[in-house]
Design a protein around this motif. Structure first.
Motif, short mmCIF file in Angstrom:
data_model
loop_
_atom_site.label_atom_id
_atom_site.label_comp_id
_atom_site.label_asym_id
_atom_site.label_seq_id
_atom_site.Cartn_x
_atom_site.Cartn_y
_atom_site.Cartn_z
N SER A 104 47.92 27.02 35.24
CA SER A 104 46.59 27.61 35.40
C SER A 104 46.49 29.03 34.83
CB SER A 104 46.23 27.63 36.89
OG SER A 104 47.15 28.43 37.58
N ARG A 105 47.53 29.46 34.11
CA ARG A 105 47.52 30.83 33.57
C ARG A 105 47.17 30.86 32.09
NH1 ARG A 105 53.02 32.75 36.53
NH2 ARG A 105 52.09 33.48 38.45
N TYR A 124 40.69 35.38 28.81
CA TYR A 124 41.17 35.06 30.14
C TYR A 124 40.75 36.16 31.12
CZ TYR A 124 44.33 33.19 33.68
OH TYR A 124 44.85 32.64 34.81
N ARG A 127 37.19 35.68 32.25
CA ARG A 127 37.05 34.59 33.23
C ARG A 127 37.54 35.01 34.61
NH1 ARG A 127 40.35 29.75 32.11
NH2 ARG A 127 40.92 30.66 30.11
N LEU A 128 38.60 35.81 34.61
CA LEU A 128 39.27 36.16 35.86
C LEU A 128 38.48 37.20 36.66
CD1 LEU A 128 42.01 35.09 36.81
CD2 LEU A 128 43.07 37.13 35.85
N LYS A 132 42.10 41.67 38.76
CA LYS A 132 43.11 40.61 38.93
C LYS A 132 44.23 40.74 37.89
CE LYS A 132 41.33 37.79 42.21
NZ LYS A 132 39.99 37.27 41.96
N ILE A 134 46.99 39.61 35.21
CA ILE A 134 47.19 38.56 34.20
C ILE A 134 48.69 38.49 33.92
CG2 ILE A 134 46.73 37.83 31.82
CD1 ILE A 134 44.05 39.36 32.07
N ASN A 162 42.01 45.05 33.94
CA ASN A 162 42.99 44.11 34.49
C ASN A 162 44.41 44.56 34.16
OD1 ASN A 162 40.48 42.34 33.62
ND2 ASN A 162 41.52 41.28 35.30
#
Ligand SMILES: [Zn+2]
Length: 560
Positions: A104-105, A124, A127-128, A132, A134, A162
């Motif tokens: 899921s990464r 990514y 979306r995150l 959060k 990464i 991030n």
């Protein structure tokens, strides 16, 4: 004629059993979670009757006698239509929960340019949402032209909010963005830690790449995953394993999260969702936690076991941190990076004490000198019981080391996919003479050593069929070695299958339970789309698992 209340019958197959008593069969009868009979399709009949089979003694027939009248309705007969069936694959080296997380990464493994690498991370991050972490990624800068390491500048603009700490696929280095470096307190004034390197630019500023022990500056500020998150990752990983016919594996997670992973595996087992047999290894330098709890090797249930310990002797070839007798051919001052626990004697003390308390030891050693160091430690310990010491990777050997693997009965726990991956670029680092003893599958088998196979997922794909393809063909991923890289080290399909089944069972102390299709063994079986023994070797990589049976139950069926 015997009557067996088989719940599942596989018939009309080409079944490679891995059992020297009967290497090939056509049919298998399964009762509950055990194999009860193996024979010809004629021997093992449709309504659960078995004539003249090889049959386990004292099977569970009696307990189900009362329901015999309904047996025919209850039996599941699976017509293999001539397909190949093999013992469920065993993967002897995974980082399994990490693998589940990776699904899921952000996916960077095939990001073939720095621009693509940055684009995927940026997307990514969007979306995150802000704040959060990464992580993961599994990037491979050797795909880039030129193959220069990534830098924080490459990704800072797309990840202002991030923290990023994405790993190279071998796990021996990772790239932090500026946010993460700041959180980890890494500045131009931070000295390199023992066993690690902070990569710096010409002006002395950290570039964001941290090697080996230096990764801990950032690792330690990443919040640990919760048990629920680990359970979810485990579930995702198990679905992937079922898809590839993997019914048992060693989890070498080895990190400080190992005991948290154990908690997650326990929950999966209790909820009935643990659809593979797990043997979890914990960090060797924390062996006293196991020892004081009274745990010994291979302790646990049919599905979940602990009692193994994992340590590190060196780094990797890709990061030029493997420990070699002679310097790398393209880096004449560098002989690799020995782990501190080896040089200060803690490893030897831990191995000796943990072995005395009947725990099983596995140590990562890539370079020839690292392998020598670990074999010396193993050889220094009096051989008073079956220890089944393991060396993980055993990658760059020489004739002397190969002989000692056999003489000391040390498990060579290898990952054939690495050979066709590293084979693209390894030779300039090693020179031809050393390369001949790299991934020395043929030499180890011929010397009588126990060769076992695994994926090292997430470092390489979990799919064992790719591993078999790699061991049999040694065709590198870049297509430049159609007849195999160091072709004299190729092995046969049958040898590779044994390394993925019975030999791994032995390495897990479970040779009487799994790794063969024989009466009395657990009913763990994989049915393949193609017969690996008869198709051209270069086609093996396209074969699929059609059906996975675990513990007598179909857990995966491929939809065409
Ligand atoms: Zn590994």
């Amino acid at each position: 004629m015997l009557t067996v209340l088989a719940a599942v019958i596989l018939t009309n197959g080409k079944i490679w059993t891995g059992d020297a008593q009967r290497p090939w069969a056509e049919a298998v009868a399964i009762e509950g979670n055990r194999i009860v009979a193996v024979g010809s399709s004629a021997d093992i009949g449709r309504n659960g009757t078995v004539s003249n089979p090889e049959r386990s003694e004292g099977s569970a027939t009696q307990a189900r006698e009362g329901s015999f009248a309904n047996a025919q309705d209850k039996d599941t007969v699976i017509d293999l239509k001539g397909r190949l069936a093999v013992p469920g694959f065993i993967d002897n080296h995974t980082h399994f929960i990490d693998g589940g997380f990776e699904l899921s990464r952000v996916q960077l493994r095939d990001a073939a340019t720095p621009q693509e690498f940055a684009r995927r991370i940026g997307e990514y991050a969007k979306r995150l949402g802000p704040g959060k972490w990464i992580t993961g990624g599994e990037w491979d800068h050797t795909l880039w032209n030129p193959a220069s390491l990534p830098t924080r500048q490459l990704i800072d603009a797309v990840t202002p909010q991030n923290p990023v700490f994405v790993s190279r696929l071998d796990g021996h280095m990772a790239l932090a963005n500026s946010v993460a470096l700041k959180m980890g307190g890494v500045t131009r004034d931070t000295p390199d830690p023992a066993g690690g390197t902070i990569v710096r630019d010409a002006s002395g500023e950290p570039t964001g790449v941290l090697k080996d022990a230096a990764q801990s500056f950032v690792d330690r500020v990443i919040p640990a995953a919760s048990t629920d998150e680990r359970v979810a990752a485990g579930r995702a990983g198990l679905a992937e394993a079922a898809r590839f016919g993997v019914t048992a594996f060693v989890d070498m997670s080895g990190g400080s999260g190992a005991f948290e992973d154990l908690r997650a595996y326990q929950r999966l087992e209790k909820s009935g969702d643990l659809t593979a047999r797990v043997y979890l290894f914990a960090p060797i330098l924390e062996y006293q936690r196991m020892q004081s709890a009274g745990v010994e090797k291979a302790f646990g249930s049919d599905r979940l076991r602990i009692g193994g310990l994992k340590g590190f002797a060196d780094g990797s070839l890709g990061s030029a941190t493997a420990v070699m007798f002679e310097p790398f051919s393209d880096d004449p001052k560098n002989r690799g990076l020995t782990m501190q626990a080896i040089t200060d004697g803690r490893m030897k003390a831990a191995v000796t004490d943990a072995n005395a308390h009947n725990l099983q030891i596995a140590i990562h050693a890539i370079g020839d000198r690292a392998n020598d160091e670990i074999l010396k430690i193993y050889e220094s310990i009096p051989n008073v019981r079956e220890r089944r010491f393991r060396i993980e990777h055993a990658q760059h050997l020489n004739p002397d080391l190969i002989k000692r693997f056999a003489a000391d009965r040390v498990v060579a726990s290898m990952q054939p996919y690495h050979a066709i991956d590293d084979g693209r670029w390894a030779e300039p680092k090693l020179g031809h003479e050393r390369a001949r003893w790299t991934y020395a599958f043929r030499s180890l088998i011929d010397a009588g050593a126990t060769l076992t196979f695994g994926s090292d997922w997430t470092v390489a794909p979990l799919n064992p069929i790719l591993g078999i393809y790699a061991a049999v063909t040694r065709r590198t991923l870049d297509g430049k070695n159609p007849n195999g890289w160091i072709p004299e080290q190729k092995i046969t399909v049958e040898e590779a299958l044994r390394c993925y089944t019975a030999n791994n069972a032995w390495a897990m102390f479970r040779e009487n339970e799994i790794g063969k299709i024989a009466p009395g063994m657990f009913a763990d079986i994989a049915v393949l789309s193609d017969n690996l023994f008869t198709i051209p070797p270069e086609k093996i990589e396209n074969a699929k698992v059609d059906l996975t049976i675990f513990d007598g139950r179909v857990i995966f069926e491929r939809t065409p």
